[in-house]
Design an enzyme around this catalytic site. Structure first.
Site, PDB file in Angstrom:
ATOM      1  N   CYS A   6       0.841  -1.182   0.000  1.00  0.00           N
ATOM      2  CA  CYS A   6       0.000   0.000   0.000  1.00  0.00           C
ATOM      3  C   CYS A   6       0.884   1.241   0.000  1.00  0.00           C
ATOM      4  O   CYS A   6       1.742   1.405   0.864  1.00  0.00           O
ATOM      5  CB  CYS A   6      -0.876  -0.042   1.251  1.00  0.00           C
ATOM      6  SG  CYS A   6      -2.268   1.067   1.202  1.00  0.00           S
ATOM      7  N   CYS A   7       0.696   2.096  -0.987  1.00  0.00           N
ATOM      8  CA  CYS A   7       1.517   3.304  -1.089  1.00  0.00           C
ATOM      9  C   CYS A   7       0.643   4.476  -1.522  1.00  0.00           C
ATOM     10  O   CYS A   7      -0.574   4.361  -1.577  1.00  0.00           O
ATOM     11  CB  CYS A   7       2.681   3.088  -2.044  1.00  0.00           C
ATOM     12  SG  CYS A   7       2.201   2.840  -3.752  1.00  0.00           S
ATOM     13  N   ALA A   8       1.268   5.595  -1.838  1.00  0.00           N
ATOM     14  CA  ALA A   8       0.517   6.806  -2.175  1.00  0.00           C
ATOM     15  C   ALA A   8      -0.342   6.618  -3.424  1.00  0.00           C
ATOM     16  O   ALA A   8      -1.539   6.879  -3.406  1.00  0.00           O
ATOM     17  CB  ALA A   8       1.454   7.993  -2.346  1.00  0.00           C
ATOM     18  N   GLY A  10       0.449   3.753  -5.819  1.00  0.00           N
ATOM     19  CA  GLY A  10       0.606   2.414  -6.372  1.00  0.00           C
ATOM     20  C   GLY A  10       1.585   2.346  -7.527  1.00  0.00           C
ATOM     21  O   GLY A  10       1.695   1.322  -8.183  1.00  0.00           O
TER      22      GLY A  10
END
Length: 107
Positions: A6-8, A10
């Site tokens: 999970c990131c800002a 993707g």
């Protein structure tokens, strides 16, 4: 095992996903690994076994960890150095540890 990072947005995390997939293949592990934005967390945690949170969205980690725990899933924060160096082996090992810890707790 199904893992999502999970990131800002993707995007940058997809490079780490590729490194993790390479490591899993070398080790003969069957893993489905993907990257998604924080806005997709609630959906992705439903079908995944483990969520790993990228350092740039660390501010969401405690919330995500609690949500994951409430439905019996593992959630961890990716080490900033491992993330920056695209250390797929270390991040995959973290995901495996989370998964195994969760599986042990469930039994």
């Amino acid at each position: 095992m199904k893992i999502f990072l999970c990131c800002a947005a993707g995007m940058s995390t997809s490079m780490l996903v590729a490194k993790m997939e390479d490591t899993a293949k070398e080790k003969g592990l069957e893993c489905e690994i993907s990257a998604h934005s924080i806005s997709e967390f609630d959906e992705c945690i439903q079908w995944s076994d483990v969520c790993l949170v990228a350092p740039q969205v660390k501010f969401k980690y405690e919330e995500f960890k609690n949500s994951a725990a409430n439905i019996g899933k593992g959630c961890g924060l990716i080490n900033m150095m491992d993330y920056g160096m695209l250390n797929g082996e270390a991040v995959l090992a973290q995901a495996l540890d989370l998964y195994q810890t969760h599986a042990t707790v469930e039994k």
